[in-house]
Design an enzyme around this catalytic site. Structure first.
Site, mmCIF file in Angstrom:
data_model
loop_
_atom_site.group_PDB
_atom_site.id
_atom_site.type_symbol
_atom_site.label_atom_id
_atom_site.label_comp_id
_atom_site.label_asym_id
_atom_site.label_seq_id
_atom_site.Cartn_x
_atom_site.Cartn_y
_atom_site.Cartn_z
ATOM 1 C CG HIS A 64 -0.555 -0.071 2.604
ATOM 2 N ND1 HIS A 64 -0.982 -0.461 3.783
ATOM 3 C CD2 HIS A 64 1.217 -0.456 2.851
ATOM 4 C CE1 HIS A 64 -0.373 -0.637 4.372
ATOM 5 N NE2 HIS A 64 0.649 -0.359 4.519
ATOM 6 C CG ASN A 65 -0.241 4.404 2.036
ATOM 7 O OD1 ASN A 65 -0.543 3.627 2.448
ATOM 8 N ND2 ASN A 65 -1.144 5.279 0.914
#
Lengths: 333, 333, 333
Positions: free
Chosen positions: A226-227
């Protein structure tokens, strides 16, 4: 998919479309690409590296793509150009479709309400597209791709079977020996001209988005946390793992099964060798490697036993150096 | 999934539900969580580490969750609490659903006869559930999950797309140069409150079961071999591989792409760093690491060449030490 | 799948079918296999290694399969044979089906026109089979397998859920900072008696084929690049990655999460340890290893810091040796 191409072109016609200089008969008819080893009549092969000149000598191909330096290695009809590998890619594209799945949504695919599909999009059997996904023109999802809600995919993106885009990032917080889930409310945003390999997974962001920029190429079984941001035109070979919030630059290449830890930054034009673990930011372009060398098992065992004693070994070297210094001092003292 | 939350709460209301001390205006209205970098009006962010105080200074968030030691780093409305990350998880859960798929069985899912489904179970599009599977209350299988026959999954379990639970373990015996398959007749038994990432695979046991205990969290693309036990509340990051019959304790954390070999035991509260290969039992709690350091390619090549000569190098050091000793003996002899 | 077998056999009947020598009561009735730890009445277990003799002493199994050297370790009814593990595999096959999915094409599977299906083929729910695929007699695809067009799969092949066969190889050429795709027009050709694990991916060849020969066994989450050849009866454990154009011999074993780089050759009867990176051809049979040893984190950090200074350390040892030589020269000069 394999076999005869859909059309035939004379060697000279190929050069007039794609550039390069023809040597030998420009009228030889080409119907398909082939490898040096197995090409036959009507097939054009390429020589990417003069190391393979023995294969060139033995080839039965009808024509060859090669570099100026190698132009005299064969008497076969040939196209001489600066980047034979890229040229060959373009030749192959003349004879073969880049994606083999026709436009349209397969009846067994599940496309949720609110999905925005561009023109000529192709969605294969068994794909599942969540709510509010957008998918740009000419994109192609092969069978069995899952896209979670709200993700955005650009134009001319190809996603291979089994890829999962937008599953929850691995966000958990510890409290009194239990894990509490942090809802993952960001999206995955994928640019144009991206290709994503089979069974690759790209997690949605925790709050902000996970971003795959234009022209990125991901092989199979890659995990993007994520991210993460993957900069434009970066390519990753199979089985790479990128942990959460890593920020990877543009025009990087990441070798197979490399591991990039989280919350670090890799600038543009970094090249990471296969099997390497990157545990700190790389702030200068260049090639980075961290592979432990393999050996026959007995040699490995004998040498590797010393890895657990390296600090001690270094200390013994230091002690020898000190004794010598002190002896000198004594001698000269 | 992203965007505005489903409700709004005043800062004081959040603190009265979740605890913590409010500093600044308790009436500020919160509608969603945000990151320090991108939060805007109506969003609450958190400061997990004082390293990020520069981001805190620049944030446009409406309120902040932070630790007592950092309470004076901002004048924004804030909630002061002991574990800001866990607190933030709970705040986010107030505004966002932990799973985003509604209860019910999607019409394209295949659920075999004999399956026992708990209350409010959610089974996504294209899932395939084999015979005699049981699935506890409030569990959620995202699209494209496959559960082989006879496996048992607890309550409040979340399984992401592409995960395969209960495929055959890799049990083969060699006989006269051929491999004979050992039927895999055990099950996979998964406890309550487990989360399983996208494209993760958990093999059924050979005879006895593979067991994932309560509260275990597995990220994407993890491979769990047959007859493994993963103890309660253990968490594994992406791409971890656990070979057959490994017995992993409770409250462990396993970093990304770590490899745990088979038939070994890891006690409770062991932490394994990303990229580490564990080839023997770990019988004491603690942190274990085994990552080969990466370097610029030239430095790596220069240093790594010596790995294959470490035993020789150690022998040369020993020889220097011996000569010195013998010289001493000679001198003093 | 688990639980009671479908039939019962007396110990003597088992031996008359499979060979071996019965010791003790040949009339004991066997209905299923079991592990030493958990077998109960009617179950037969095996002792593969005399290390486990304590478990043997405590077992409640009805009968045991063991080697001649261990034959006197128990008074239980037993079958004595040379290869207890392989024998046990055969006993288990008597009581349990090797695949548990019945023949036939599940109505939710998508089988393209031009597919050639052998007799008694089993295609599970949600499988997608592209154009012009051939699938030999008695092969079994578990739910959710995708086979891209034109691939060829032999007889008695088992493919587990989520496997993707024939996705495009990772063929891209760089030109002016952009990647150009090389159409992947080869196939995947899989021999007879192959087993392929869950979520394993095997890419189609660029021009020529990717080849998996007879009797190969691949565990879960393996990645096989384009134009790889895997020789007959080679077995790979989970999470192995094989880069493009690697040529792997027959009767090899590749440990979990090993990485084999591209364009190299591995001869027959090579054994590669788990976690090893192979970056050059292996032209002699034998066992090869390249695992960096793990340690408690503090010891690891202390020793590993020296890896980045190995060449310097070696230089210091050389300097000590030289000084000694020069001293000798001086002394004797």
């Amino acid at each position: 998919m394999p076999g005869q191409g859909r059309r035939s072109l004379r060697l000279g016609e190929i050069a007039s479309r794609l550039g390069g200089r023809v040597a030998g008969d420009p009228k030889v008819l080409i119907r398909q690409v082939g490898s040096l080893e197995r090409a036959g009549p009507g097939q054009i092969a390429f020589l990417g590296n003069s190391r393979f000149r023995a294969k060139l000598a033995a080839t039965r191909a009808a024509a060859i793509v090669l570099a100026p330096a190698d132009a005299r290695l064969t008497a076969l009809p040939r196209i001489v150009c600066d980047n034979p590998y890229a040229y060959f890619a373009r030749v192959s594209q003349l004879f073969n479709p880049v994606t083999t799945q026709p436009p349209g949504v397969h009846p067994s695919a599940c496309v949720s309400p609110g999905t925005r599909l561009g023109a000529r999009v192709s969605i294969g059997a068994g794909c599942v597209i969540g709510r509010d996904v957008s998918l740009g023109d000419d994109s192609c999802l092969y069978p069995g791709v899952v896209v979670y809600p709200a993700c955005s995919i650009g134009a001319r993106v190809v996603v291979h079977s089994g890829a999962v885009i937008g599953a929850d990032g691995f966000g958990i917080a510890q409290e009194a020996g239990r894990w509490i889930k942090i809802p993952q409310i960001g999206r995955v945003v994928i640019g144009d001209d991206v290709e994503i390999g089979a069974n690759t997974t790209i997690d949605r962001g925790t709050i902000d988005d996970t971003v795959i920029e234009d022209g990125v190429k991901l092989d199979n079984q890659i995990q993007i946390g994520h991210n993460v941001r993957v900069g434009a035109h970066t390519a990753m070979a199979g089985c790479v793992a990128v942990a959460g919030s890593a920020d990877i630059g543009r025009h990087c290449t990441i070798g197979a099964a490399a591991l990039i830890l989280g919350h670090l930054r890799i600038v543009d034009a970094v090249h990471i060798s296969a099997g390497t673990v990157i545990s700190r930011s790389l702030l200068k372009p260049g090639t980075y490697t961290g592979v432990f060398p393999s050996d026959d098992n007995a040699s490995w065992a004998r040498n590797t036993a010393w890895v657990r004693h390296l600090a001690e070994l270094a200390g013994r070297v230091r002690a020898l150096e000190r004794r010598r210094s002190s002896r000198k001092v004594k001698k000269h003292g």
